[in-house]
Scaffold this motif. Structure first.
Motif, mmCIF file in Angstrom:
data_model
loop_
_atom_site.group_PDB
_atom_site.id
_atom_site.type_symbol
_atom_site.label_atom_id
_atom_site.label_comp_id
_atom_site.label_asym_id
_atom_site.label_seq_id
_atom_site.Cartn_x
_atom_site.Cartn_y
_atom_site.Cartn_z
ATOM 1 N N GLU A 179 0.820 -1.210 0.000
ATOM 2 C CA GLU A 179 0.000 0.000 0.000
ATOM 3 C C GLU A 179 0.857 1.263 0.000
ATOM 4 N N LYS A 180 1.947 1.245 0.747
ATOM 5 C CA LYS A 180 2.804 2.430 0.839
ATOM 6 C C LYS A 180 3.568 2.644 -0.460
ATOM 7 N N LEU A 181 4.180 1.607 -0.981
ATOM 8 C CA LEU A 181 5.030 1.764 -2.163
ATOM 9 C C LEU A 181 4.229 2.078 -3.422
ATOM 10 N N LYS A 182 2.962 1.705 -3.444
ATOM 11 C CA LYS A 182 2.125 2.033 -4.601
ATOM 12 C C LYS A 182 1.888 3.531 -4.732
ATOM 13 N N GLN A 183 2.153 4.262 -3.664
ATOM 14 C CA GLN A 183 1.970 5.711 -3.699
ATOM 15 C C GLN A 183 3.098 6.436 -4.442
ATOM 16 N N ILE A 184 4.211 5.749 -4.671
ATOM 17 C CA ILE A 184 5.312 6.349 -5.424
ATOM 18 C C ILE A 184 4.911 6.432 -6.893
ATOM 19 N N GLY A 214 11.679 -5.986 -5.736
ATOM 20 C CA GLY A 214 11.142 -5.276 -6.895
ATOM 21 C C GLY A 214 10.011 -6.023 -7.565
ATOM 22 N N ARG A 215 10.146 -7.336 -7.689
ATOM 23 C CA ARG A 215 9.086 -8.124 -8.313
ATOM 24 C C ARG A 215 7.807 -8.083 -7.478
ATOM 25 N N LEU A 216 7.960 -8.189 -6.170
ATOM 26 C CA LEU A 216 6.787 -8.188 -5.298
ATOM 27 C C LEU A 216 6.080 -6.844 -5.302
ATOM 28 N N HIS A 217 6.868 -5.769 -5.370
ATOM 29 C CA HIS A 217 6.297 -4.423 -5.241
ATOM 30 C C HIS A 217 6.278 -3.645 -6.555
ATOM 31 N N GLU A 218 6.491 -4.346 -7.658
ATOM 32 C CA GLU A 218 6.379 -3.760 -8.996
ATOM 33 C C GLU A 218 7.289 -2.530 -9.154
ATOM 34 N N MET A 219 8.559 -2.739 -8.856
ATOM 35 C CA MET A 219 9.565 -1.690 -9.010
ATOM 36 C C MET A 219 10.707 -2.212 -9.878
ATOM 37 N N LYS A 220 11.274 -1.334 -10.680
ATOM 38 C CA LYS A 220 12.466 -1.678 -11.447
ATOM 39 C C LYS A 220 13.660 -1.585 -10.490
ATOM 40 N N VAL A 221 14.524 -2.584 -10.526
ATOM 41 C CA VAL A 221 15.654 -2.630 -9.602
ATOM 42 C C VAL A 221 16.966 -2.686 -10.381
ATOM 43 N N VAL A 222 17.923 -1.851 -9.976
ATOM 44 C CA VAL A 222 19.243 -1.834 -10.598
ATOM 45 C C VAL A 222 20.288 -1.966 -9.497
ATOM 46 N N GLY A 223 21.123 -2.986 -9.599
ATOM 47 C CA GLY A 223 22.231 -3.165 -8.661
ATOM 48 C C GLY A 223 23.540 -3.017 -9.401
ATOM 49 N N MET A 283 13.381 -4.646 9.944
ATOM 50 C CA MET A 283 14.300 -4.373 8.847
ATOM 51 C C MET A 283 13.534 -4.101 7.562
ATOM 52 N N TYR A 284 12.564 -4.944 7.282
ATOM 53 C CA TYR A 284 11.772 -4.805 6.056
ATOM 54 C C TYR A 284 11.003 -3.485 6.069
ATOM 55 N N ARG A 285 10.392 -3.185 7.210
ATOM 56 C CA ARG A 285 9.616 -1.947 7.336
ATOM 57 C C ARG A 285 10.521 -0.718 7.176
ATOM 58 N N HIS A 286 11.731 -0.784 7.728
ATOM 59 C CA HIS A 286 12.692 0.315 7.573
ATOM 60 C C HIS A 286 13.006 0.544 6.096
ATOM 61 N N ASN A 287 13.256 -0.539 5.360
ATOM 62 C CA ASN A 287 13.573 -0.401 3.935
ATOM 63 C C ASN A 287 12.428 0.237 3.166
ATOM 64 N N VAL A 288 11.217 -0.217 3.441
ATOM 65 C CA VAL A 288 10.044 0.323 2.739
ATOM 66 C C VAL A 288 9.902 1.816 3.017
ATOM 67 N N GLU A 289 10.023 2.197 4.265
ATOM 68 C CA GLU A 289 9.862 3.601 4.634
ATOM 69 C C GLU A 289 10.967 4.462 4.031
ATOM 70 N N THR A 290 12.202 3.953 4.047
ATOM 71 C CA THR A 290 13.331 4.699 3.485
ATOM 72 C C THR A 290 13.160 4.912 1.988
ATOM 73 N N ILE A 291 12.757 3.872 1.281
ATOM 74 C CA ILE A 291 12.540 3.963 -0.162
ATOM 75 C C ILE A 291 11.387 4.928 -0.474
ATOM 76 N N GLN A 307 10.183 7.469 1.349
ATOM 77 C CA GLN A 307 10.516 8.866 1.634
ATOM 78 C C GLN A 307 11.461 9.455 0.575
ATOM 79 N N ALA A 308 12.363 8.632 0.040
ATOM 80 C CA ALA A 308 13.344 9.141 -0.929
ATOM 81 C C ALA A 308 12.783 9.289 -2.332
ATOM 82 N N LEU A 309 11.915 8.375 -2.749
ATOM 83 C CA LEU A 309 11.441 8.370 -4.129
ATOM 84 C C LEU A 309 10.087 9.060 -4.324
#
Length: 319
Positions: free
Chosen positions: A194-199, A217-226, A305-313, A315-317
């Motif tokens: 729900e949170k990441l869909k707002q980006i 990225g697959r779970l949350h429909e985001m393009k990922v580059v490493g 840890m997972y929640r921290h990553n979601v929130e950090t992503i 807020q930044a994007l």
């Protein structure tokens, strides 16, 4: 040479196991999750894991019936980790050894093979059906499965089954704790999606130091580059940095991310390169990938840890 040295170490420790067991069974202990001391009662299952993403959930599922030790703490890179003599002793003294597998802990495979001859050893992520796993262009399987909550539930169910085998009298207790924990994971998945869909769709690009977030990225429909490949053993070339900069310019991505267990130099080079090309790219924050946070903090738990990553992503994007 390294393999012979490991095997010699394992054999040396094996000579001491009988004496150690006689000593330990005569002592008492109070079980505590993430303790670094081996179990000292027959009633408590001593579990040794490699990464915290296994240790903390298993401590919850096992409750007061288990005592869990994680070999790799905050900031430790499992791709490059080499077992110490102390680690080998902990593994030898354990009732159950749980590691992720899919070549995440590549330098420890020989040790797991040796110890698996005398005790229960399980690569829990390898219970996930292969068709659900991601791979790179060379066919190498992606080991970072804990970033897909549904897949990690499969792995943790395997860990729970291993506990049941060792203590069938507590099977119902373990199953009940697992179901409680899985309900929390289901809530975490809904909350994260729900949170990441707002980006905005055009900004749903996650750039990190190495390719650890493919399942995320697959779970949350985001393009990922490493910048690095699936393993931190992979080298980063100038072309990797340049292609990443071009991607940032094309999508006008506002932020990139560092990881707690990975060198930050490559990401800094990307930020500088984008700046030289006229795009201001910020450091979006630190993500936890192969290692969790400090014990006693929210980020020291899998859910935290997972929640921290979601929130950090987010807020930044989401700018």
């Amino acid at each position: 040479m390294r393999n012979r040295g490991i095997k010699a170490a394992v054999q040396k420790v094996g000579v001491c196991v009988c004496a150690s067991v006689l000593f330990l069974t005569g002592c008492g202990s109070t079980a505590a999750p993430n303790s670094t001391e081996p179990s000292q009662t027959k009633e408590t299952i001593t579990v040794v894991t490699t990464i915290g993403q296994i240790a903390e959930p298993v401590a919850f599922i096992g409750g007061d019936k288990v005592q869990v030790t994680s070999l790799m703490g905050p900031g430790v890179d499992p791709h490059l980790y080499n077992a110490t003599q102390g680690d080998i002793k902990k593994l030898e003294n354990a009732d159950l050894v749980l590691y992720s597998g899919i070549h995440l802990e590549g330098n420890m495979i020989d040790i797991f093979g040796q110890i698996g001859k005398t005790k229960a050893v399980s690569a829990i992520a390898e219970s996930i059906p292969k068709e659900k796993l991601l791979s790179d262009e060379d066919g190498q399987l992606d080991p970072h499965v804990w970033f897909d909550i549904d897949l990690w539930k499969i792995a943790l169910a395997t860990a729970t089954d291993e506990l049941k085998k060792l203590a069938p009298e507590h099977a119902e207790y373990f199953e009940g704790n697992k179901e409680k924990y899985f309900s929390q994971l289901d809530a975490l998945k809904r909350e994260s999606q729900e949170k990441l869909k707002q980006i905005p769709q055009e900004k749903r690009v996650l750039v990190t130091a190495h390719d650890a977030f493919g399942y995320f990225g697959r779970l949350h429909e985001m393009k990922v580059v490493g910048l690095q490949g699936l393993s931190t053993e992979d080298e980063i070339g100038i072309s990797d940095i340049q292609s990443t900069i071009e991607l940032l310019l094309a999508y006008k991505i506002p932020a990139v991310f560092v990881e707690s267990s990975i060198n930050q130099n490559s990401i800094k080079a990307v930020i500088e390169g984008a700046g030289s090309a006229g795009l201001e790219v910020k450091l979006g924050g630190e993500l936890f990938s192969d290692a969790m946070g400090d014990a006693g903090t929210p980020e020291g738990t899998y859910i935290g840890m997972y929640r921290h990553n979601v929130e950090t992503i987010f807020q930044a994007l989401n700018q």
